[in-house]
Design an enzyme around this catalytic site. Structure first.
Site, PDB file in Angstrom:
ATOM      1  CB  SER A  14      15.296  -7.109  25.531  1.00 27.84           C
ATOM      2  OG  SER A  14      15.180  -8.231  25.517  1.00 27.84           O
ATOM      3  CG  ASP A  16      20.250  -5.500  17.315  1.00 28.44           C
ATOM      4  OD1 ASP A  16      20.698  -5.065  18.471  1.00 28.44           O
ATOM      5  OD2 ASP A  16      20.998  -5.327  16.175  1.00 28.44           O
ATOM      6  CG  HIS A 250      14.253  -5.725   1.480  1.00 32.52           C
ATOM      7  ND1 HIS A 250      13.027  -5.819   2.175  1.00 32.52           N
ATOM      8  CD2 HIS A 250      15.197  -5.932   2.459  1.00 32.52           C
ATOM      9  CE1 HIS A 250      13.458  -6.036   3.475  1.00 32.52           C
ATOM     10  NE2 HIS A 250      14.694  -6.003   3.545  1.00 32.52           N
ATOM     11  NE  ARG A 346      21.726   2.698 -13.582  1.00 28.18           N
ATOM     12  CZ  ARG A 346      22.566   3.739 -13.176  1.00 28.18           C
ATOM     13  NH1 ARG A 346      22.466   3.960 -11.955  1.00 28.18           N
ATOM     14  NH2 ARG A 346      22.722   4.897 -13.996  1.00 28.18           N
ATOM     15  CE1 TYR A 378      20.020   9.438 -10.800  1.00 27.50           C
ATOM     16  CE2 TYR A 378      20.955   9.402 -13.038  1.00 27.50           C
ATOM     17  CZ  TYR A 378      20.938   8.936 -11.593  1.00 27.50           C
ATOM     18  OH  TYR A 378      21.836   8.002 -11.183  1.00 27.50           O
TER      19      TYR A 378
END
Ligand code: BG6
Length: 484
Positions: A14, A16, A250, A346, A378
């Site tokens: 139940s 999140d 992460h 980057r 890119y």
């Protein structure tokens, strides 16, 4: 593929995470045929005393069927919800888990037409404080008992510990109950399309092989920005802060994939061996190369203490002590309540020696991998300004996924990773020694922050974060490029 009935048990059903991520991911897998109704049953388990129907009602709104034309809840949603049963019970007594086991076993018997093994996947969408007791209950009451084989696996979410010591303790406690191949430590960044693409990009392209080193690369940034604050999660967030919430897991996982050596093969153990090695080569982070921030208004959240020193922003430089990367700053940067929502890598190359075009002011070659939003890669490069003279300009070679792969649906990270857990593929999951190496990097700094020795600098919500962070970037040698 393995057959036999599959029971997926979502603990913390139940909460999140279960509502927003786990059940929607399961629904998407179901819709694509990966969870056939004749084999699969899903169980929700939590303390709240509610009925099957109430759980289904709570989840329903989070299941989005893109394909459904008009009615909000398509047939697929309704059929999927039918697969879900709810069992309530506590996380530290056997009673509830015995009832859960009974339900799972009944399901296995009713679906035994397959005569296959039985597979039990326990997804712990729970705070880590209850992992040890829940794992013990699963071990005592709910293991797969089929004579025909099969397995029992557990999936655990971050935060996996608060520092090296607590993480190791947790690992030992769980390690006494489950073997490493049964434990799936999820980091959902490893399920993102462009994160999974990193290995291919680096090791299947001749372009990159000779350039990916200290001779050619000046600096690397791994950046995470969110344009919203802690949004009702203040209580959780304040206990952990941005380094434990985003950077230690992460961003560090992305860092590993950018910096590690080529694995012997794509076998999960080979890949994870390389990740561990690069983590172990990271030098201690120095205080001069860290900037912490906290957005103004963060403490207005009633669940956050008025004197909180928890950083909601951090920029820091990691340095790798090995032949490939000595001297190259790897800048990890994450922040909440900033001016945009973006995650990107980057890679900035060195200046061209003996430049005859005097184009330095236009910036360097830079290779950008945008993880989200709008996946793209890119390359910033210098070209001749079209026209009569020989002046130069910065331009881009651009691969935008939306344009190049029109109509291709990029799977959600959780969807992919849950499928991996069912298939038994640990490539995109964090191994115990990897986790340990990750905590070793950050623990000394985290302890200093916890002890109040390191204070975050206030910044305006909606800004770029503290200016000191930009100064740190400059000091590390990053040169702002023009164009995009
Ligand atoms: C979670 C963090 O792990 O990742 C959150 O706890 C953060 O604070 C979220 O918002 C970001 O995930 P994504 O996939 O939206 O970038």
């Amino acid at each position: 593929p393995e057959t036999g009935c599959l029971s997926i048990i979502v603990l913390g059903a139940s909460g999140d995470l279960a509502k927003k991520k786990t059940f929607p991911a399961l629904f998407n897998l179901y819709r694509q045929g990966f969870l056939p109704a004749e084999e699969v049953h899903i169980f929700g388990y939590a303390r709240t005393k509610i009925s099957d129907e109430e759980l289904r009602n709570r989840i329903r709104g989070f299941l989005v069927d893109n394909k459904a034309a008009s009615s909000k809840y398509s047939d697929d949603v309704l059929k999927f919800l039918e697969l879900i049963k709810y069992v309530s019970g506590s996380y530290d007594t056997e009673d509830g888990f015995r009832r859960l086991d009974k339900e799972i076993s009944e399901h296995e018997i009713s679906k035994n037409s397959h005569e296959g093994s039985s597979r039990r996947l326990f997804y712990l969408a729970l705070p880590p404080s209850v992992y040890p007791s829940v794992c013990k209950m699963i071990r005592n009451c709910c293991m797969n008992k089929s004579d025909l084989g099969g397995w029992t696996r557990i999936v655990v979410e971050k935060p996996f510990g608060r520092d090296l010591e607590s993480a190791e303790k947790l690992s030992t406690q769980i390690g006494e109950l489950f073997d490493e191949p049964q434990i799936y430590r999820i980091d959902h960044y490893l399920g993102k399309e462009l994160v999974q693409n990193l290995l291919v990009l680096r090791f299947a392209n001749r372009f990159f092989l000779p350039l990916w080193n200290r001779d050619n690369i000046h600096n690397v940034q791994v950046i995470f920005r969110e344009d919203f604050g802690t949004d009702g999660r203040g209580g959780y967030f304040d206990e952990y802060g941005i380094i434990r919430d985003i950077i230690q897991n992460h961003l560090l996982q992305v860092f590993c994939l950018v910096a590690m050596e080529k694995p012997v093969s794509l076998k999960p153990e080979h890949i994870r061996d390389e990740k561990v090695k690069v983590l172990q080569s990271v030098l201690p982070i120095t205080d001069e190369e860290v900037v912490l921030g906290q957005y103004e208004g963060y403490r207005d959240d009633p669940t956050v203490p008025d004197n909180s020193n928890t950083p909601t922003f951090a920029t820091m430089v990691l340095r790798i002590h090995n032949e490939r990367w000595e001297g190259v700053p790897f800048i990890l940067k994450a922040g909440k309540a900033l001016n945009s929502r973006k995650a990107e890598i980057r890679v900035q190359f060195k200046d061209v020696p003996g430049d005859i075009f005097k184009c330095k002011k236009q910036g360097r070659n830079e290779f950008v991998i945008r993880l989200q939003p709008s996946e793209a890669m890119y390359m910033k490069l210098t070209v001749k300004q079209p026209g009569l003279d020989m002046s130069t300009v910065q331009s881009e070679l651009d691969l935008s996924y939306r344009q190049r792969y029109q109509g291709v649906v990029i799977p959600e990270a959780y969807e992919r990773l849950i499928l991996d857990t069912i298939r038994g593929d640990q490539q995109h999951f964090v191994r115990r020694d990897e986790l340990k190496a990750a905590w070793e990097i950050f623990t000394p700094m985290l302890h200093r922050i916890d002890d109040g020795e390191f204070k975050p600098i206030p910044y305006q919500p909606g800004s770029r974060g503290p200016v000191e962070a930009d100064e740190l970037l400059e000091k590390a040698g990053y040169v702002q490029t023009h164009g995009y």
